[in-house]
Design an enzyme around this catalytic site. Sequence first.
Site, mmCIF file in Angstrom:
data_model
loop_
_atom_site.group_PDB
_atom_site.id
_atom_site.type_symbol
_atom_site.label_atom_id
_atom_site.label_comp_id
_atom_site.label_asym_id
_atom_site.label_seq_id
_atom_site.Cartn_x
_atom_site.Cartn_y
_atom_site.Cartn_z
ATOM 1 N N LYS A 157 0.842 -1.203 0.000
ATOM 2 C CA LYS A 157 0.000 0.000 0.000
ATOM 3 C C LYS A 157 0.877 1.253 0.000
ATOM 4 C CE LYS A 157 -1.658 1.547 4.083
ATOM 5 N NZ LYS A 157 -1.392 2.935 4.459
ATOM 6 N N ASN A 158 1.915 1.256 0.841
ATOM 7 C CA ASN A 158 2.704 2.482 1.030
ATOM 8 C C ASN A 158 3.717 2.718 -0.079
ATOM 9 O OD1 ASN A 158 1.169 2.950 3.235
ATOM 10 N ND2 ASN A 158 2.761 2.487 4.745
ATOM 11 N N CYS A 203 -4.445 12.490 12.780
ATOM 12 C CA CYS A 203 -5.201 11.241 12.789
ATOM 13 C C CYS A 203 -5.014 10.638 14.176
ATOM 14 C CB CYS A 203 -4.694 10.290 11.698
ATOM 15 S SG CYS A 203 -3.053 9.681 12.037
ATOM 16 N N ARG A 230 0.632 14.649 12.774
ATOM 17 C CA ARG A 230 1.019 14.425 11.383
ATOM 18 C C ARG A 230 1.264 15.730 10.603
ATOM 19 N NH1 ARG A 230 -0.640 9.155 10.177
ATOM 20 N NH2 ARG A 230 0.975 9.158 8.581
ATOM 21 N N ASP A 236 5.091 0.708 12.028
ATOM 22 C CA ASP A 236 3.828 0.113 11.542
ATOM 23 C C ASP A 236 3.640 -1.308 12.031
ATOM 24 O OD1 ASP A 236 3.779 1.743 8.281
ATOM 25 O OD2 ASP A 236 3.330 2.444 10.298
ATOM 26 N N ARG A 263 -8.430 -0.457 4.925
ATOM 27 C CA ARG A 263 -7.525 0.512 4.297
ATOM 28 C C ARG A 263 -6.164 -0.106 4.016
ATOM 29 N NH1 ARG A 263 -7.270 6.233 6.962
ATOM 30 N NH2 ARG A 263 -5.854 6.289 5.201
HETATM 31 C C1 EPZ Z 1 4.473 6.972 6.161
HETATM 32 O O1 EPZ Z 1 3.735 8.029 6.750
HETATM 33 C C2 EPZ Z 1 3.539 5.768 6.127
HETATM 34 N N1 EPZ Z 1 2.378 6.084 5.298
HETATM 35 C C3 EPZ Z 1 3.108 5.421 7.553
HETATM 36 O O2 EPZ Z 1 2.301 4.244 7.478
HETATM 37 C C4 EPZ Z 1 4.351 5.103 8.372
HETATM 38 O O3 EPZ Z 1 3.964 4.843 9.709
HETATM 39 C C5 EPZ Z 1 5.310 6.307 8.333
HETATM 40 O O4 EPZ Z 1 5.621 6.639 6.967
HETATM 41 C C6 EPZ Z 1 6.615 6.024 9.072
HETATM 42 O O5 EPZ Z 1 7.233 4.909 8.509
HETATM 43 C C7 EPZ Z 1 2.498 6.016 3.949
HETATM 44 O O6 EPZ Z 1 3.558 5.718 3.420
HETATM 45 C C8 EPZ Z 1 1.272 6.310 3.147
HETATM 46 P P1 EPZ Z 1 6.688 10.302 8.147
HETATM 47 P P2 EPZ Z 1 4.337 9.540 6.733
HETATM 48 O O7 EPZ Z 1 6.610 11.557 7.372
HETATM 49 O O8 EPZ Z 1 5.099 9.751 5.489
HETATM 50 C C9 EPZ Z 1 6.888 13.642 11.512
HETATM 51 C C10 EPZ Z 1 0.447 2.915 7.891
HETATM 52 O O9 EPZ Z 1 -0.011 2.408 8.929
HETATM 53 N N2 EPZ Z 1 6.792 14.614 10.409
HETATM 54 O O10 EPZ Z 1 7.833 9.357 7.913
HETATM 55 O O11 EPZ Z 1 3.236 10.462 7.057
HETATM 56 C C11 EPZ Z 1 5.630 12.788 11.671
HETATM 57 O O12 EPZ Z 1 4.674 13.460 12.456
HETATM 58 C C12 EPZ Z 1 0.930 4.340 7.896
HETATM 59 O O13 EPZ Z 1 0.551 2.311 6.781
HETATM 60 C C13 EPZ Z 1 6.952 15.973 10.697
HETATM 61 O O14 EPZ Z 1 7.143 16.364 11.847
HETATM 62 O O15 EPZ Z 1 5.335 9.474 7.977
HETATM 63 C C14 EPZ Z 1 6.169 11.553 12.336
HETATM 64 O O16 EPZ Z 1 6.280 11.794 13.727
HETATM 65 C C15 EPZ Z 1 0.753 4.999 9.255
HETATM 66 N N3 EPZ Z 1 6.875 16.870 9.681
HETATM 67 C C16 EPZ Z 1 7.557 11.384 11.724
HETATM 68 O O17 EPZ Z 1 7.895 12.686 11.191
HETATM 69 C C17 EPZ Z 1 6.663 16.483 8.376
HETATM 70 O O18 EPZ Z 1 6.633 17.344 7.479
HETATM 71 C C18 EPZ Z 1 7.637 10.379 10.599
HETATM 72 O O19 EPZ Z 1 6.590 10.677 9.709
HETATM 73 C C19 EPZ Z 1 6.504 15.108 8.111
HETATM 74 C C20 EPZ Z 1 6.582 14.190 9.131
#
Ligand code: EPZ
Length: 438
Positions: free
Chosen positions: A22-23, A125, A130, A320, A417
């Site tokens: 999915k990701n 969420c 996020r 995850d 999802r």
């Molecule tokens: C991706 O989310 C995945 N989703 C998530 O999977 C996964 O948990 C996550 O990466 C971490 O591996 C998809 O790929 C669609 P991040 P993403 O940006 O990109 C902070 C699932 O269950 N952050 O790596 O949104 C953020 O809040 C989902 O399949 C900022 O502060 O995650 C988090 O604490 C859930 N500012 C950390 O970084 C930003 O601009 C990592 O988030 C972006 C992120």
Amino acid sequence: MDKIRIRGGRSLRGKIPISGAKNAALPLMAASLLSDETLVLRNLPHLADIATMTHLLAQHGVEVSMAGEHPGGGHMGHVLKLRAGAISSTEAPYDIVRKMRASVLVLGPLLARCGQARVSLPGGCAIGTRPVDMHIRGLEALGAEIELDDGYIIAKAPHGLQGGVVVFPRISVGATENLLMAACLAKGEVVLENAAREPEVGDLANCLNRMGARIEGIGGDTLRIQGVDRLGAADYAVLPDRIEAATYAIAAAITGGEVELIGAQPETMEAVLAALSQANVNVQRTECGIRIGGTDAGERNGGVIGIDVTTAPYPGFPTDLQAQMMALMAVADGAAMITETIFENRFQHVPELMRMGADIAVKGATAMVRGSGGPGGSGLHGAPVMATDLRASVSLVLAGLASAGETMINRVYHLDRGYERLEEKLSACGADIVRLTE
Ligand code: EPZ
């Protein structure tokens, strides 16, 4: 709303086909915006999020057609053809973005292709606020003018994006993917430092290169992109879902069964497989994927034992899988300290697992789990529980499989999802699990 009923206590035995990730599929679909030629994506999972991304892209003017099932059926997923011949709208509306945060991944491609984008802020969420500040700062470093107004990101780059260096203050999968896609059409060289190394990011980069992009350093934490004038067509198969595979590996372990994960790629799951081995779970690579459980030559004595786990960006233990691992540790012999370092609120499954008899104490970002699997341990018992997010939901399914009695899981739309045909795949291995449609 649908519910899932599980009558636990049965060991899983058999084979589970692993679907496309999915990701990886979601950013790959967004990448179709970068070209006016056809992008063919294969091995896509049948998931609600894929349908949502299809709807979002269609309202941008992308022609999306399902090109039928792969002859392999099963875990070969379905084939989508996407063609963004002309972009009819550069706005990603709130009513779609709020349903799926990954919608923000259209921001980089729209800005690079059209010089403008108006994308709703995704909002938080269940697992955290996020934010998308790193997406925005990164695009500004490439010359974009961005303001936030009315809950929307309003981005402009009338003369196109420029080359530059982006250093991510912390590792972000989504920010890396947005910047990677935008950089493909920038005027000059873009360097992304402290980039995410998740295999799904590598899948996106490999597909972009097949479309004519010039990306170097794939798999590492520094990506170097030479911008090009345009991208062309490509035909790309999405990599298998390592999180789905690891989830079912834990399903085999938690029920004391033996399951072969068909199509799983162990090289993308090293940290998880190492943790399972450390927890006394038998892990064997096979020609078709990975076998979990059963006994290898050196007879393993006893069941699952408690181990400490700390989540981290790839190649560390994936956030995850934290909820799923906690379900396993709840029935292990001994204690386990589970620390979540990525999201600020990813212990929503804890109170629900406790309703099933798990012994868990949360202190800040750490949960101390005292497994019930020791000699004379009581194990878990079924209960009505509530799903709150995708991975918390599936951890309740896993706990239900290991519990005596009946578990009823509400709000299973979270599961749809991220897990394709979950009850079918588990029933095929002997689980007593049914979806009740109200
Ligand atoms: C991706 O989310 C995945 N989703 C998530 O999977 C996964 O948990 C996550 O990466 C971490 O591996 C998809 O790929 C669609 P991040 P993403 O940006 O990109 C902070 C699932 O269950 N952050 O790596 O949104 C953020 O809040 C989902 O399949 C900022 O502060 O995650 C988090 O604490 C859930 N500012 C950390 O970084 C930003 O601009 C990592 O988030 C972006 C992120």
